[in-house]
Motif scaffolding. Sequence first.
Motif, PDB file in Angstrom:
ATOM      1  N   PRO A   4       0.835  -1.213   0.000  1.00 10.69           N
ATOM      2  CA  PRO A   4       0.000   0.000   0.000  1.00 10.69           C
ATOM      3  C   PRO A   4       0.865   1.256   0.000  1.00 10.69           C
ATOM      4  O   PRO A   4       1.997   1.243   0.475  1.00 10.69           O
ATOM      5  CB  PRO A   4      -0.795  -0.129   1.306  1.00 10.69           C
ATOM      6  CG  PRO A   4      -0.785  -1.589   1.612  1.00 10.69           C
ATOM      7  CD  PRO A   4       0.550  -2.085   1.146  1.00 10.69           C
ATOM      8  N   SER A 127      -6.090   1.070  -9.483  1.00  8.02           N
ATOM      9  CA  SER A 127      -5.955  -0.143  -8.668  1.00  8.02           C
ATOM     10  C   SER A 127      -5.107   0.144  -7.437  1.00  8.02           C
ATOM     11  O   SER A 127      -5.419  -0.293  -6.318  1.00  8.02           O
ATOM     12  CB  SER A 127      -5.329  -1.267  -9.497  1.00  8.02           C
ATOM     13  OG  SER A 127      -6.161  -1.628 -10.572  1.00  8.02           O
ATOM     14  N   LYS A 128      -4.018   0.890  -7.611  1.00  8.73           N
ATOM     15  CA  LYS A 128      -3.156   1.256  -6.485  1.00  8.73           C
ATOM     16  C   LYS A 128      -3.885   2.179  -5.519  1.00  8.73           C
ATOM     17  O   LYS A 128      -3.744   2.069  -4.298  1.00  8.73           O
ATOM     18  CB  LYS A 128      -1.886   1.930  -6.995  1.00  8.73           C
ATOM     19  CG  LYS A 128      -1.009   1.037  -7.858  1.00  8.73           C
ATOM     20  CD  LYS A 128       0.110   1.834  -8.506  1.00  8.73           C
ATOM     21  CE  LYS A 128       0.897   0.982  -9.477  1.00  8.73           C
ATOM     22  NZ  LYS A 128       1.928   1.765 -10.214  1.00  8.73           N
ATOM     23  N   ASN A 131      -6.409   0.136  -3.641  1.00 12.91           N
ATOM     24  CA  ASN A 131      -5.690  -0.731  -2.712  1.00 12.91           C
ATOM     25  C   ASN A 131      -5.356  -0.001  -1.421  1.00 12.91           C
ATOM     26  O   ASN A 131      -5.403  -0.574  -0.335  1.00 12.91           O
ATOM     27  CB  ASN A 131      -4.414  -1.252  -3.364  1.00 12.91           C
ATOM     28  CG  ASN A 131      -3.593  -2.117  -2.432  1.00 12.91           C
ATOM     29  OD1 ASN A 131      -2.611  -1.668  -1.844  1.00 12.91           O
ATOM     30  ND2 ASN A 131      -3.994  -3.369  -2.302  1.00 12.91           N
ATOM     31  N   ARG A 132      -5.059   1.278  -1.538  1.00 16.40           N
ATOM     32  CA  ARG A 132      -4.773   2.107  -0.363  1.00 16.40           C
ATOM     33  C   ARG A 132      -5.975   2.109   0.589  1.00 16.40           C
ATOM     34  O   ARG A 132      -5.839   1.960   1.798  1.00 16.40           O
ATOM     35  CB  ARG A 132      -4.415   3.513  -0.850  1.00 16.40           C
ATOM     36  CG  ARG A 132      -4.843   4.668   0.019  1.00 16.40           C
ATOM     37  CD  ARG A 132      -3.896   4.907   1.165  1.00 16.40           C
ATOM     38  NE  ARG A 132      -4.353   6.069   1.911  1.00 16.40           N
ATOM     39  CZ  ARG A 132      -5.243   6.030   2.873  1.00 16.40           C
ATOM     40  NH1 ARG A 132      -5.786   4.893   3.235  1.00 16.40           N
ATOM     41  NH2 ARG A 132      -5.600   7.127   3.523  1.00 16.40           N
ATOM     42  N   PHE A 135      -6.592  -1.437   2.150  1.00 16.30           N
ATOM     43  CA  PHE A 135      -5.631  -1.670   3.230  1.00 16.30           C
ATOM     44  C   PHE A 135      -6.103  -1.014   4.521  1.00 16.30           C
ATOM     45  O   PHE A 135      -6.121  -1.641   5.585  1.00 16.30           O
ATOM     46  CB  PHE A 135      -4.265  -1.110   2.821  1.00 16.30           C
ATOM     47  CG  PHE A 135      -3.270  -1.045   3.951  1.00 16.30           C
ATOM     48  CD1 PHE A 135      -2.635  -2.194   4.390  1.00 16.30           C
ATOM     49  CD2 PHE A 135      -2.953   0.159   4.556  1.00 16.30           C
ATOM     50  CE1 PHE A 135      -1.719  -2.144   5.431  1.00 16.30           C
ATOM     51  CE2 PHE A 135      -2.045   0.225   5.587  1.00 16.30           C
ATOM     52  CZ  PHE A 135      -1.423  -0.928   6.024  1.00 16.30           C
ATOM     53  N   GLU A 221       0.875  -7.275   5.858  1.00 15.94           N
ATOM     54  CA  GLU A 221       0.460  -6.623   4.624  1.00 15.94           C
ATOM     55  C   GLU A 221       1.254  -5.351   4.361  1.00 15.94           C
ATOM     56  O   GLU A 221       1.401  -4.921   3.222  1.00 15.94           O
ATOM     57  CB  GLU A 221      -1.036  -6.284   4.673  1.00 15.94           C
ATOM     58  CG  GLU A 221      -1.967  -7.494   4.690  1.00 15.94           C
ATOM     59  CD  GLU A 221      -1.998  -8.182   6.048  1.00 15.94           C
ATOM     60  OE1 GLU A 221      -1.560  -7.543   7.039  1.00 15.94           O
ATOM     61  OE2 GLU A 221      -2.459  -9.323   6.112  1.00 15.94           O
TER      62      GLU A 221
END
Length: 223
Positions: A4, A127-128, A131-132, A135, A221
Amino acid sequence: MLIPRYYFAYDFRTFYEYFLSQPHTERIFQKGEYLWKPGQPYDRIQYYVSGASVHFSEHESGHRKIISFHGPGTILPGYHTTSFRIELSLSTAALSDIKVLEFTIPQFKAMFESNTSLAENVVNWYSKYVNRFLFETIHQKFNPSQVKLCNLLYLLTINQPSNSGLTIEMTQEDIADILGMSRVQITRELTDLRSKGILSTTRGKLTVTDLPALASLCTEETI
């Protein structure tokens, strides 16, 4: 395997010359100036040539929640064709002087539809970005306050706006605004980490002195 991130930069750096060749407007924002104001619809997209910004929401109560930081070689906001009401409550302010290439939605749409490499990069960037939030939603909510703090500090040391390695140029108030924790909680946890020799603090700065020890307190993670 990607981890992340809170700081987005260089994701679109390879498209710089391409962006320059397309219709656009160059703009300069001074430190502290809004790039996007609350209530302003997303009607343009900016490619960051230099400088960095902080992206955050402002609640009607006056509380600020920092979402992410953005630097050279990235775009903000990401390109999409849907209007989300939540976006009207988001703001972006310059952490330093910023130079951007600005595109209207129709201009960026033309590039997105004609350049498959750019389109793929836009999808990967989103997507990134998503994802943040996954998370934070899945892991940060259920972790003790010290684990939340250690996760953030670890991620910031390896990827942050100042690119200053183990030194994080951020106030305790900023950290509290990112994590949604009180200043009292942040102060307490930082004091404990200092006593363990994991970090040191000065006004507006925090330096990690034992990265392996910090990593040992993070969730899997994160690292």
